[in-house]
Design a protein around this motif. Structure first.
Motif: not given
Ligand code: HEC
Length: 98
Positions: A49-59, A62-64, A67-72, A74-80
């Motif tokens: 529900n939260s992670c496919g809004k701005c981009h395709d649902l990530p696989n 694709d990350h270890t 790496q998912w620690v760092g991704i989460m 940065s992404m958890a605040p984006k997904a609120k």
């Molecule tokens: C508000 C929009 C938004 C939401 C919601 C969001 N993302 Fe993202 N995501 C982005 C943007 C913009 C990028 C590309 C730029 C960046 O890496 O910050 C990205 C990039 C990524 C990447 C690629 C990072 C890489 O290093 O290749 C992954 C994986 C990802 N998001 C996972 C998630 C997950 C998991 C969630 C849910 C918890 C999520 N995203 C929710 C905007 C969002």
């Protein structure tokens, strides 16, 4: 009285240590944890529900898990997501990989 205070401080320190261990090192403990199906299903729902809004649902593949620690982070605040949702989504994503 003095001893009681010391043991209170020790209890608090252990508590803080556990909190720190749980919030800062999910990758290190992920492999040793087992989760209930309900818990992971909840993580999947939040993820879908939260992670496919701005981009395709990530696989998850694709990350270890590291790496998912760092991704989460940065992404958890984006997904609120709140802290609990952050953790549950992380645990779900890593569980898919195992
Ligand atoms: C508000 C929009 C938004 C939401 C919601 C969001 N993302 Fe993202 N995501 C982005 C943007 C913009 C990028 C590309 C730029 C960046 O890496 O910050 C990205 C990039 C990524 C990447 C690629 C990072 C890489 O290093 O290749 C992954 C994986 C990802 N998001 C996972 C998630 C997950 C998991 C969630 C849910 C918890 C999520 N995203 C929710 C905007 C969002």
């Amino acid at each position: 009285m003095k001893n009681k205070n010391i043991s209170n401080i020790m209890t608090m320190s252990i508590g803080l240590f556990l909190i720190t261990a749980c919030t800062q090192k999910p990758a290190a403990i992920a492999g040793t944890k087992t989760f209930t199906a309900e818990y992971l299903a909840q993580g999947k729902t939040i993820f879908e529900n939260s992670c496919g809004k701005c981009h395709d649902l990530p696989n998850p593949m694709d990350h270890t898990s590291i790496q998912w620690v760092g991704i989460m982070n940065s992404m958890a605040p984006k997904a609120k997501l709140d802290d609990a949702q952050h953790q549950i989504v992380y645990d779900y994503v890593v569980s898919v990989k195992n």
